[in-house]
Design an enzyme around this catalytic site. Structure first.
Site, short mmCIF file in Angstrom:
data_model
loop_
_atom_site.label_atom_id
_atom_site.label_comp_id
_atom_site.label_asym_id
_atom_site.label_seq_id
_atom_site.Cartn_x
_atom_site.Cartn_y
_atom_site.Cartn_z
N HIS A 180 18.46 3.46 84.95
CA HIS A 180 17.09 2.99 85.18
C HIS A 180 17.01 2.06 86.40
O HIS A 180 15.97 1.98 87.05
CB HIS A 180 16.57 2.27 83.94
N GLU B 148 20.47 11.71 74.11
CA GLU B 148 19.15 11.15 74.43
C GLU B 148 18.31 12.22 75.14
O GLU B 148 18.30 12.30 76.38
CB GLU B 148 19.28 9.91 75.32
N HIS C 13 15.81 10.97 77.99
CA HIS C 13 16.29 10.27 79.19
C HIS C 13 16.59 11.27 80.30
O HIS C 13 17.56 12.03 80.23
CB HIS C 13 17.56 9.48 78.84
N ALA D 292 22.94 0.88 78.05
CA ALA D 292 23.89 0.54 79.11
C ALA D 292 23.92 -0.96 79.35
O ALA D 292 22.90 -1.64 79.23
CB ALA D 292 23.52 1.26 80.40
N SER E 4 23.07 0.83 84.13
CA SER E 4 21.94 1.67 83.70
C SER E 4 21.38 2.50 84.85
O SER E 4 21.16 2.01 85.96
CB SER E 4 20.82 0.78 83.14
N ASP F 135 12.36 7.38 80.61
CA ASP F 135 12.42 7.78 79.21
C ASP F 135 11.06 8.38 78.86
O ASP F 135 10.02 7.72 79.02
CB ASP F 135 12.71 6.58 78.30
#
Length: 289
Positions: free
Chosen positions: A207, A260, A263, A200, A205, A214
């Site tokens: 995160h 993913e 994630h 991203a 993101s 992750d």
């Protein structure tokens, strides 16, 4: 007598001459007045003709200056009425607000804020209650999550351990600046197109929310984690603890990112259960709220 007659004739001629002069003198004012009247008539006709030509050409005469406004400039016009030429158009307040780059800036601190390629967090957004992950589950040095997300993650890892799987966190909270470095490194390594599928851009993101991790196992992270028994277990059970795999297989056209399985994002147990039942991706679900 002759002299008298001559004088009479002379007086008569004088009288006629005076009368003729009077007649000659009397017509002049009338003539002058007539000329003036004719000139005025011509002026009036020319003015009327010019006015008619101006109206016919569609160029109205200048309007008189308007008086002071009595209503707000942004007041809505009545139905069917034309907008005032002097009033600026009304400007509705958009919510959320598009940023200069075209992305919609979402509220900082909202764990259910949609984050994708069209929505992003402010650059200065930092979660208020970040706490450090225990060293035994951190595979990348000191890492941080919001307290609620970390408590749920510890329960998830405990459940995995009971089933024989030892999970670890490869990446957790990332600031805007850290994400900018991460994205740039992917661009340098693999090019822009690949980076946009797997990383991203800063602000976009999940995160940065402080609720996303992750996950890996046995030293296997990112693509190496795909296809492992731990990845299958995580996908089947993460929702029970409030986490959702944000980018599931076969949904890149929906999420904007490649698969993913590592994630996962914390959204709370109730919301995670609803997303799981709906069959929607997390992005679809959050955008429908």
């Amino acid at each position: 007598m002759a002299d008298t007659g001559a004088r009479k004739r002379t007086r008569a001629r004088s009288a006629r001459t005076v009368g003729e002069r009077r007649e000659a003198f009397n017509w002049q004012p009338v003539f002058i007045a007539s000329v003036v009247a004719v000139i005025l008539s011509i002026v009036v006709l020319v003015t009327v003709a010019a006015d008619g030509a101006s109206r016919g050409s569609g160029n109205p005469l200048p309007a008189e200056p308007a008086g002071p406004a009595t209503e707000p400039a942004t007041a809505p016009a009545a139905a069917g009425a034309s907008p005032s030429p002097t009033a600026p158009p009304a400007r509705p307040t958009p919510s959320p607000t598009p940023n200069a780059d075209g992305a919609i800036v979402v509220a900082c601190g909202d764990i259910l804020a949609p984050l994708d390629k069209q929505h992003r967090l402010p650059a200065d957004c930092e979660p208020p209650d970040l706490v450090q992950l225990p060293a035994e589950i951190s595979a990348g040095g000191a890492q941080y999550l919001r307290r609620e997300a970390l408590d749920a993650l510890l329960e998830l890892f405990d459940a995995a351990r009971l089933d024989g799987y030892s999970l670890a966190v490869n990446s957790s909270y990332r600031s805007y600046a850290t994400q900018a470095q991460t994205y740039s490194s992917w661009v340098q390594l693999y090019g822009q197109e690949y980076a946009d599928r797997t990383s991203a851009r800063p602000g976009h993101s999940e995160h940065q929310l402080g609720t996303t991790v992750d996950v890996g196992a046995r030293g296997l992270f990112l693509e190496d984690f795909s296809g492992t028994p731990e990845a299958a277990w995580l996908e089947a059970n993460a929702w029970k603890f409030g986490f959702i795999v944000s980018y599931p297989a076969g949904k890149e056209q929906v999420t904007g990112y490649a698969y993913e399985p590592w994630h996962i994002r914390y959204v709370g147990r109730d919301v995670a259960a609803e997303v799981h039942r709906s069959g929607l991706t997390l992005r679809e679900y959050l955008l429908k709220r």
